[in-house]
Design a protein around this motif. Structure first.
Motif, PDB file in Angstrom:
ATOM      1  N   GLY A   1       0.978  -1.255  -0.055  1.00 26.41           N
ATOM      2  CA  GLY A   1      -0.068   0.150   0.063  1.00 26.41           C
ATOM      3  C   GLY A   1       0.641   0.988   0.331  1.00 26.41           C
ATOM      4  N   ALA A   2      -0.220   2.254  -0.588  1.00 28.06           N
ATOM      5  CA  ALA A   2       0.702   3.361  -0.605  1.00 28.06           C
ATOM      6  C   ALA A   2      -0.479   4.776  -0.365  1.00 28.06           C
ATOM      7  CB  ALA A   2       1.463   3.746  -1.427  1.00 28.06           C
ATOM      8  N   GLY A   3       0.019   5.747   0.838  1.00 24.60           N
ATOM      9  CA  GLY A   3      -0.782   6.692   1.036  1.00 24.60           C
ATOM     10  C   GLY A   3      -2.958   6.351   1.327  1.00 24.60           C
ATOM     11  N   SER A   4      -3.176   6.107   0.984  1.00 27.86           N
ATOM     12  CA  SER A   4      -4.601   5.879   0.811  1.00 27.86           C
ATOM     13  C   SER A   4      -4.899   4.613  -0.044  1.00 27.86           C
ATOM     14  CB  SER A   4      -5.360   6.709   0.402  1.00 27.86           C
ATOM     15  OG  SER A   4      -5.378   6.979  -0.889  1.00 27.86           O
ATOM     16  N   TRP A   5      -4.087   4.095  -1.209  1.00 19.35           N
ATOM     17  CA  TRP A   5      -4.472   3.677  -1.418  1.00 19.35           C
ATOM     18  C   TRP A   5      -3.614   1.801  -1.224  1.00 19.35           C
ATOM     19  CZ3 TRP A   5      -6.363   3.143  -6.113  1.00 19.35           C
ATOM     20  CH2 TRP A   5      -6.683   5.038  -6.631  1.00 19.35           C
ATOM     21  N   TYR A   6      -4.134   0.363  -1.678  1.00 16.88           N
ATOM     22  CA  TYR A   6      -3.757  -0.803  -1.099  1.00 16.88           C
ATOM     23  C   TYR A   6      -4.434  -1.893  -2.083  1.00 16.88           C
ATOM     24  CZ  TYR A   6      -8.381  -1.132   0.427  1.00 16.88           C
ATOM     25  OH  TYR A   6     -10.268  -1.118   0.384  1.00 16.88           O
TER      26      TYR A   6
ATOM     27  N   GLY B   1      -7.921  -0.888  -4.000  1.00 13.97           N
ATOM     28  CA  GLY B   1      -8.353  -0.631  -3.160  1.00 13.97           C
ATOM     29  C   GLY B   1      -8.064   1.535  -3.114  1.00 13.97           C
ATOM     30  N   ARG B   2      -9.107   1.636  -2.365  1.00 14.82           N
ATOM     31  CA  ARG B   2      -8.461   2.991  -1.462  1.00 14.82           C
ATOM     32  C   ARG B   2     -10.071   4.003  -0.429  1.00 14.82           C
ATOM     33  NH1 ARG B   2      -8.585   9.014  -4.978  1.00 14.82           N
ATOM     34  NH2 ARG B   2      -7.128  10.256  -3.404  1.00 14.82           N
ATOM     35  N   PHE B   3      -8.915   4.322   0.799  1.00 10.82           N
ATOM     36  CA  PHE B   3      -9.373   4.877   1.669  1.00 10.82           C
ATOM     37  C   PHE B   3     -10.533   5.745   0.926  1.00 10.82           C
ATOM     38  CE2 PHE B   3      -6.501   1.602   3.813  1.00 10.82           C
ATOM     39  CZ  PHE B   3      -7.737   0.790   4.701  1.00 10.82           C
ATOM     40  N   VAL B   4     -11.041   6.547   1.753  1.00  9.30           N
ATOM     41  CA  VAL B   4     -11.773   7.331   1.177  1.00  9.30           C
ATOM     42  C   VAL B   4     -12.223   7.914   2.617  1.00  9.30           C
ATOM     43  CG1 VAL B   4     -13.905   8.876  -0.566  1.00  9.30           C
ATOM     44  CG2 VAL B   4     -12.738   6.521  -0.824  1.00  9.30           C
TER      45      VAL B   4
ATOM     46  N   LEU C   1     -13.103   1.944  -0.818  1.00  9.71           N
ATOM     47  CA  LEU C   1     -13.390   1.652  -2.165  1.00  9.71           C
ATOM     48  C   LEU C   1     -12.483   0.404  -2.829  1.00  9.71           C
ATOM     49  CD1 LEU C   1     -15.705   1.470  -4.741  1.00  9.71           C
ATOM     50  CD2 LEU C   1     -13.971   3.780  -5.329  1.00  9.71           C
ATOM     51  N   THR C   2     -12.742  -1.014  -3.339  1.00  6.89           N
ATOM     52  CA  THR C   2     -11.973  -2.378  -3.432  1.00  6.89           C
ATOM     53  C   THR C   2     -12.734  -3.034  -4.726  1.00  6.89           C
ATOM     54  OG1 THR C   2     -11.348  -2.206  -0.725  1.00  6.89           O
ATOM     55  CG2 THR C   2     -10.643  -4.344  -2.679  1.00  6.89           C
ATOM     56  N   PHE C   3     -11.644  -2.795  -5.181  1.00  5.34           N
ATOM     57  CA  PHE C   3     -12.371  -4.112  -6.833  1.00  5.34           C
ATOM     58  C   PHE C   3     -11.115  -4.637  -6.924  1.00  5.34           C
ATOM     59  CE2 PHE C   3     -10.739  -4.940 -10.815  1.00  5.34           C
ATOM     60  CZ  PHE C   3     -12.066  -5.511 -11.285  1.00  5.34           C
ATOM     61  N   ARG C   4     -11.577  -6.375  -7.273  1.00  5.33           N
ATOM     62  CA  ARG C   4     -10.867  -7.282  -7.472  1.00  5.33           C
ATOM     63  C   ARG C   4     -11.582  -8.316  -8.492  1.00  5.33           C
ATOM     64  NH1 ARG C   4     -11.608 -13.145  -5.632  1.00  5.33           N
ATOM     65  NH2 ARG C   4      -9.500 -13.142  -5.484  1.00  5.33           N
ATOM     66  N   ALA C   5     -10.718  -8.725  -9.087  1.00  6.88           N
ATOM     67  CA  ALA C   5     -10.617  -9.542 -10.011  1.00  6.88           C
ATOM     68  C   ALA C   5      -9.700 -10.607 -10.297  1.00  6.88           C
ATOM     69  CB  ALA C   5     -10.073  -8.837 -11.351  1.00  6.88           C
ATOM     70  N   ALA C   6     -10.239 -11.472 -10.401  1.00  8.46           N
ATOM     71  CA  ALA C   6      -9.344 -13.291 -10.456  1.00  8.46           C
ATOM     72  C   ALA C   6      -9.985 -14.404 -11.744  1.00  8.46           C
ATOM     73  CB  ALA C   6      -9.835 -14.137  -9.358  1.00  8.46           C
ATOM     74  N   LEU C   7      -9.370 -14.623 -12.154  1.00  4.03           N
ATOM     75  CA  LEU C   7      -9.328 -15.265 -13.228  1.00  4.03           C
ATOM     76  C   LEU C   7      -8.668 -16.730 -13.533  1.00  4.03           C
ATOM     77  CD1 LEU C   7      -8.912 -13.068 -16.184  1.00  4.03           C
ATOM     78  CD2 LEU C   7     -11.265 -13.695 -15.546  1.00  4.03           C
TER      79      LEU C   7
END
Length: 680
Positions: A185-190, A219-222, A228-234
């Motif tokens: 993570g960096a700042g508000s991002w993970y 994701g990002r802390f707001v 808000l978190t987005f996830r993708a799996a294939l």
């Protein structure tokens, strides 16, 4: 399997791994907390529940989600392949098609298939699971359709703390499992990114399974309380079906197969989720959205087909008020779609039938909780659900374009123009159909929780439960004929569930006991005589769940069991036991740390006798009860290095995991695994 994932794993073969940390004893928290992070709506539940933390997952050394749930939450699985990563989940005394009565969610998105097919557990790599929460009993108000016997909520890892995890496991019968996970993570991002590979030839012949999965999240802390978190799996999965055996064959050699490896399923899978969680002065908000697909080609019992599944979900939810007294309003929207093609041969076959099925579901709900006093909490809610199904199938027969014989004055003569390879395809009107049906249902619940002490809680609750028929219970399109190809008369299951429980947990001593009674009015079964899924008469399930545990600094013991009596309550089957439901099943485990880097664990699993599938009159020989002993050794020579060895079914007991009218499916014999994990 020469894919980019395979190549990536080849680079990591020398870096082997397995995580291990945490406590052995489960707790049954009264408060529903669905993940370590991000924040969630919090509601006290008058229900028996189990929360499996990331530490417990790492310590368990489980190879799959079914193995983890069986050992850590005493969830019963019926297995037809003998593999560790397959099986039909069963809770609260359900037998055939028990998995249709348990709601399974991954990051808030419905994981259940829209048909009767088994869940693809390999699509959820155990190395990517952050936590699992199990809620037993009726949960339809907050979770909707299929939450009749319980809910399994799986939360995947989302990153944050910078780390790199490498894991590799090898075992008997050619077992291999590798995973790589990088997070930060960096700042508000993970976020995180990882790959997982599993290959399990199985202890039976023609029982190979493998899976390759790549997954990532961002994701990002707001603000002060939002994320808000987005996830993708294939991924891609493959599963062979070794087939059933007779009782004599199983007792002689349970590793043999009844087919030649021609029955299998191979699929490409995808799962995408988007989650918003917000914490505000006036309450909390959630918005979950998901999309999943599964493109599968399979061969089973002489049927060759391709199924394409798609599912989409949208689930907004708002909580007004603080955690102790609040109102929750929400609505769930689901869309399921199946495209089915059936062929005359596994490769280059002619199209024999095609079907298209769609289901739209909309279900608003409301739930309220009120803290009456410092010790009493009252809660209740209701949900309305409306499901619209559209289905059509076109089936074909293949007929010769000419007759082999000509007739003159009643006598046959060979037809010189007859060509056995010349056939034409004509529509089979009896098996073709086009139809639609809309069904409505509702759920409700009310409960009272009393907490006289910080470590003690008691509860009583009532739930009005339901389950809609899945698509192939209503429509015949999988190659198995029904007397009514599209049965719009099949109604949802409905009933009432009653709960009462007590739990004491002070961190060292844990004691929990829950009693339940579930009365269903119109349970769905397959009627062999009618060749149709029907709503039969009432059924009843009465039982108890108990857990006890002691946890000390360097030792601990825990036990969990379920006792259930599942009976038909009316008609020609009145008083008979529901098939495939064991009268009892339970787990016991104990661990000790003689020195700090070393932990030794011994565990025992028991499953009671039960009647074979389809034996509604209880006339056939019962499946014997069985008990399995396992052991695990964990060694932590360094803080970031962990080694383990485990063995299951140490006595190599021969037993049947399930059976249907004399067709037995043996469970796994003696198996062992060893692995290493490294964390940077």
């Amino acid at each position: 399997m020469n894919t980019p994932l395979t190549a990536l794993f080849a680079l990591c073969c020398g870096l082997v791994c397995t995580h291990a940390a945490g406590a052995e004893t489960n707790s049954l928290p009264t408060v529903r907390v669905t993940a370590d992070r991000p924040k969630r709506l919090v509601t006290k539940a008058a229900a028996d529940s189990t929360f499996i933390s990331s530490e417990q997952i790492e310590r368990s050394q489980a190879a799959s989600v079914p193995e983890l749930l069986a050992k850590e939450a005493n969830i019963f699985f019926r297995n037809t392949t003998g593999g560790s990563s397959s099986g039909e989940i069963a809770m609260r005394g359900f037998g055939e098609n028990s998995g249709l009565r348990v709601r399974v969610e991954v990051d808030g998105h419905k994981f259940n298939r829209p048909d009767m097919g088994g869940m693809n557990w390999n699509q959820i790599p155990i190395g990517d699971v952050q936590s699992i929460e199990v809620l037993r009993g009726g949960q339809n108000v907050l979770y909707g359709d299929q939450a009749l016997a319980g809910v399994v909520k799986i939360t995947t890892k989302k990153g944050g703390e910078p780390k790199l995890n490498l894991r590799a496991v090898g075992g008997s019968d050619g077992f291999e499992q590798y995973s790589v996970l990088a997070s930060g993570g960096a700042g508000s991002w993970y976020g995180d990114i990882g790959v997982d590979y599993l290959r399990e030839p199985g202890f039976r012949t023609n029982a190979l399974s493998w899976s390759e999965t790549a997954h990532a999240s961002l994701g990002r802390f707001v603000g002060d309380g939002g994320s808000l978190t987005f996830r993708a799996a294939l991924g891609e999965t493959y599963l062979e079906v070794p087939g059933p055996l007779t009782l004599e064959q199983m007792e002689e050699d349970p590793t043999q197969s009844s087919n030649l490896g021609a029955e299998y399923s191979r699929s490409t899978n995808g799962l995408f989720t988007l989650q918003w969680e917000g914490d505000h002065d006036w309450g909390k908000t959630e918005l979950g959205a998901g999309y999943s697909f599964r493109d599968s080609r399979w061969s089973l019992s002489g049927i060759y087909a391709r199924n394409q599944h798609q599912g989409a979900s949208l689930a907004p939810r708002v909580q007004f008020g603080p955690d102790d007294t609040h109102l929750i309003l929400g609505s769930d929207f689901f869309y399921d779609r199946i495209l089915h093609d059936q062929y005359t041969a596994p490769t280059n076959g002619d199209l024999k039938a095609f079907a298209e099925l769609d289901r739209f579901t909309l279900s608003p709900y409301a739930f309220a909780q009120k803290e009456l006093t410092d010790t009493f909490t009252l809660s209740g809610g209701a949900r309305y659900e409306r499901a619209k199904t559209q289905a059509r199938q076109t089936a074909y027969d293949f007929v010769h374009t000419s007759e082999p014989y000509l007739y003159f004055q009643g006598f046959p003569y060979p037809n010189p123009d007859y060509d056995p390879d010349q056939v034409t395809r004509v529509e089979n009107e009896d098996d073709s159909y086009r139809g639609g049906v809309t069904k409505e249902g509702w759920a409700a619940e009310a409960s009272l929780i009393w907490e006289p002490l910080d470590d003690l809680s008691l509860w009583v609750g009532w739930d009005r439960v339901y389950r809609y028929p899945v698509l192939d219970e209503t429509a015949a399109y999988q190659g198995y004929t029904l007397n009514v190809p599209f049965n719009d008369e099949l109604d949802p299951e409905t009933g009432n569930n009653y709960e009462a429980g007590i739990k004491y947990d002070d961190g060292t001593v844990l004691v929990s006991l829950t009693g339940f009674h579930l009365a269903l009015d119109n349970e769905i079964i397959f009627d062999d005589e009618l060749s149709l899924n029907v709503n039969m008469g009432p059924t009843q399930r009465t039982g108890a769940e108990a857990e006890a545990g002691l946890t000390f600094e360097r030792a601990g013991i825990s036990a969990r069991c379920e006792l259930v009596k599942a009976r038909f309550a009316d008609g020609s089957r009145q008083g008979k036991t529901v098939p495939l439901v064991p009268w009892a099943h339970g787990t016991v485990s104990g661990w000790i740390e003689p020195v700090k880097p070393l932990r030794c664990t011994l565990y025992y699993t028991y499953v009671g006798h039960r009647f074979q599938g389809n034996d509604y009159l209880n006339e056939m020989q019962q499946l014997d009860d069985y008990g399995l002993i396992g052991a695990r050794i964990d060694l932590t020579p360094l803080d970031n290095v962990r080694v383990f060895f485990k063995a299951d079914n140490i006595l190599d007991e021969v037993y049947a995991s399930t059976a249907y009218r004399g067709a037995y499916y043996p469970g796994a014999g003696l198996t062992f695994q060893t692995g290493l994990s490294i964390e940077f």
